[in-house]
Design an enzyme around this catalytic site. Structure first.
Site: not given
Ligand SMILES: Cc1ncc(C[n+]2csc(CCOP(=O)(O)OP(=O)(O)O)c2C)c(N)n1
Lengths: 168, 571
Positions: B52, B114-115, B164, B471
């Protein structure tokens, strides 16, 4: 006075729909703004409700929250009335400990404040007080030395004077 | 009197059609079956997703790229809670969504049946508005309200909770869908006095700069922005979500300012004497520390949402209204000033501080992205995920048109990019759609590969594979003595094998010399989605960088020798 301790009176005119109270409360909660009182009741036109809120906090945050309240789909209008000349009232029920000795003095005080005696027992008396919130505070203070057992307050309600319509 | 009747669910689909809905993204379950049953008996297109969250991001990508309202349909309980991330993402970026949630029987609400989940209660803070339909007769009106609220003013997501028994009930076919919303009004035109005041400020400014945000994109203000820029010779920078509203190839465009913005945009902002924000909300990715954001510059703020005015950055002139309409009236009041010297300085900054990266050695993400940008000539719709690759895409994918760069800005939701591309491709079948994703975020919603393969969508999934949550690794490297914690993506799958398991085409690129060839091959492959697994340098960091919470003048152009303090900003 420290602006962060300022008390604000807010009046809202809202659609009488489920969830509207939560949506309003969340605006305050999200900024960690404390609500002192929250009074809601159906308006003249039953499709709508009027809500009066008393809250403590700084004016800048309040200004932002008023805009956020007005942004809510179910809020027709939200307005601050803090320093305005409007009619403001509150009702309180005060239960005070009393014995034969103190009864007369308590009754004197209550009549000076035009309180209504709504219940009496061997050991207690309960008064209804209406008026500005400051008056209720004063009564309460006067009765304190006898032993105030319970205070229940409605929270402040307000209405505009004369032809002016409240919160519009 | 014997009126013709239909189920409320059938009426729902009819209203969706009247609202111009072409496709719905969703996944069924018990309480939504009556709606799916009505769908089966209609010619409405259903895109079955694998999760979803994916459905909401697809509806989001559909909406951002087309300007129409995106629609997701899910079941109660876990179906609905799985949409919350997508809803929050749409809310933060003002994207019009209608999310239809099945719900338990009205008599079962609040009984932990449920749900059954209190979807309204869970979503209040992340929706523009929400409805629980208790009376089937009200359904037509509520659905129309939902579309109206989602799509007008400052757009946003609206949830409709549909028990529903309500969707199964029979109602008159001609049940009215009319509504009135006395608490909902939109100010389109700006106050002429404020517009005149702004015009005077702009006409007399020596070093004005425009800051174009998502609001300008949403209102379709490209032409109006361009007219003002050319008449007044004002340089332009755009937020992440404002990309494309004014062509980034234009001589006066400075790209994105802020935390990972271009050096010349940040320097120009620091030098400016007037910043004109059009539909941008001075987000902390740009403003850093809003309370002392560029005090030397006066600020004009054009926004449709009064809440944004003076929310964080205090402005000197505010115009509440729709960007397109406000800019249109503003144009008439503007008198040509003299910005020649300013424009000269801007050109010099652009020349002296270009974006750059190492071209020798290992393959660089920037190289792959820049090449993809060159090959698609600003005509592709680009979606991104969140992380380093997102910032490199913002820097190196030059965007020429509104609604051609879709990224989760306010929420920074990993997992957004790929499903958003599915929505964008469905809304724009004739366009090239490129999803720039990281190896971390892609894995959050990659089961939607099935969805893309089933729909034969020729999306180019440009996977910037650095084997790290890059990042976060960058922050740990820069501010936490390179103590890497929870960022090494050991156990990543072989993405080419993974693609093939889904019946999806895979390309791999490891060497700089192969980039153009591989990208061309991917662009020529149009039988369905493809993954371009770009194995890039693992330890690269995004620069320029303004540490969070700091002023733009604290920008770092490369990794400094001396130890950095921990950033003051929140994230
Ligand atoms: C759902 C979610 N969880 C955690 C984060 C924190 N976060 C921001 S950037 C990042 C790293 C992303 O890694 P990747 O997808 O490999 O991209 P890269 O930075 O290596 O290009 C994280 C964990 C986020 N923004 N969103």
């Amino acid at each position: 006075m420290d602006d962060s301790q300022k008390k604000h009176n807010i009046s809202l005119y809202v659609e009488n729909k489920p969830g509207v109270t939560i949506r309003i409360a969340l605006v305050f909660a999200r900024r960690g703004y404390n609500l002192e009182s929250f009074v809601g009741s159906p308006a003249q036109d039953p499709r709508y409700s009027r809500i009066n809120i008393e809250a403590t906090g700084d004016s800048k945050t309040l200004h932002l929250m008023l805009e956020q309240l007005n942004r809510l789909v179910d809020v027709i209008h939200a307005r601050e009335y803090t320093d305005e000349d409007v009619i403001q009232k509150e009702l309180a029920l005060i239960k005070v400990r009393c014995d034969n000795e103190s009864r007369t003095e308590i009754l004197q005080i209550s009549s000076a404040f035009k309180c209504r005696n709504v219940d009496i027992s061997d050991t207690t008396m309960t008064f209804q007080v209406t008026g500005r919130s400051t008056k209720i505070d004063a009564v309460r203070k006067m009765l304190d030395k006898f032993g105030v057992l319970e205070v229940v307050r409605t929270g402040k309600v307000l209405i505009a004077r004369g032809e002016e319509e409240t919160s519009w | 009197m014997n009126k013709k009747q239909c189920t409320a669910a059938a009426k729902l689909i009819e209203i969706l059609k009247n609202q111009g809905v072409e496709c719905i993204f969703g996944l069924p379950g018990g309480s939504a079956i009556p709606i799916f049953d009505a769908l089966a008996q209609s010619d409405m297109k259903l895109v079955l997703t694998r999760h979803e969250q994916g459905a909401t991001h697809m509806a989001d990508g559909y909406a951002r790229s087309s300007g129409k309202v995106g629609v997701a349909l899910v079941t109660s309980g876990p179906g609905a809670t799985n949409t919350l991330t997508g809803i929050m993402t749409a809310m933060m970026d003002s994207v019009p969504l209608v999310v239809l949630c099945g719900q338990q029987l009205t008599t079962n609400l609040g009984l932990d049946t449920f749900q059954e989940a209190d979807v309204s209660g869970m979503s209040y803070p992340i929706v523009k508005h929400s409805f629980l339909v208790k009376d089937p007769e009200e359904l037509p009106s509520i659905i129309n309200q939902a579309f109206h609220i989602a799509g007008t003013g400052r757009p946003g997501p609206v949830i409709v909770d549909l028990p529903k028994d309500v969707t199964s009930a029979y109602i008159d076919e001609d049940t009215s869908g009319e509504f009135s919303l006395p608490g909902y009004s939109i100010r389109k035109e700006g106050d002429p006095k404020a517009i005149k005041e702004a015009a005077d400020m702009i006409s007399s400014a020596e070093k004005p700069i425009l800051l174009i945000g998502h609001g300008a994109v949403i209102s379709g203000a490209s032409r109006e922005v361009k007219a003002i820029v050319e008449k007044m010779q004002i340089p332009v920078c755009n937020t992440l979500l404002g990309k494309g509203c004014f062509p980034e190839s234009h001589d006066l465009n400075l790209g994105m300012p802020g935390m990972h913005g271009t050096a010349y945009a940040n320097m120009a902002l620091c030098e400016s004497d007037l910043i004109i924000s059009v539909g941008s909300r001075w987000d902390d990715r740009i403003a850093g520390s809003p309370s002392d954001f560029l005090p030397q510059a006066k600020k004009i703020h054009i926004d449709i949402d009064p809440v944004e005015i003076n929310k964080t950055v205090k402005v000197d002139c505010a115009i509440i209204g729709d960007a397109k309409s406000v800019l249109d009236s503003l144009y008439g009041y503007l008198e040509k000033g003299n910005t020649q010297r300013w424009v000269k300085l801007i050109r010099r900054l652009k020349r002296e501080y270009p974006l750059k990266y190492k071209k020798e050695g290992k393959l660089r993400a920037q190289h792959v992205i820049e090449e993809m940008s060159r090959l698609t000539k600003g005509e592709a719709i680009v979606t991104t995920d969140v992380g380093q690759h997102q910032m490199w895409a913002a820097q190196f994918f030059k965007t020429e048109h509104s609604r051609h760069f879709l990224s989760s800005g306010g929420a920074g939701t990993m997992g957004f990019g790929f499903p958003a591309a599915i929505g964008a491709q469905l809304a724009n079948p004739g366009k090239t759609v490129v999803a720039v994703v990281g190896d971390g975020g892609f894995q959050m919603t990659l089961p939607e590969l099935s969805t893309a393969v089933n729909e034969k969508l020729p999306i180019k999934i440009l996977l910037i594979n650095n084997n790290y949550l890059g990042m976060v690794r960058q922050w740990q490297h820069m501010f936490y003595d390179n103590r890497l914690s929870g960022v090494d993506l050991v156990g990543n799958p072989d993405f080419i094998k993974l693609a093939s398991a889904y019946g999806c085409k895979g390309f791999r690129v490891k060497r700089s010399a192969d980039v153009r060839k591989v990208l061309n091959a991917a662009l020529e492959y149009n039988d369905g989605p493809c993954i371009i697994d770009a194995e890039v340098e693992k330890y690269d960091n995004v620069f320029p960088m303004v540490p969070s919470g700091a002023g733009l003048d604290k920008m770092l152009l490369s990794m400094p020798r001396k130890k950095l303090e921990k950033p003051k900003g929140g994230t």
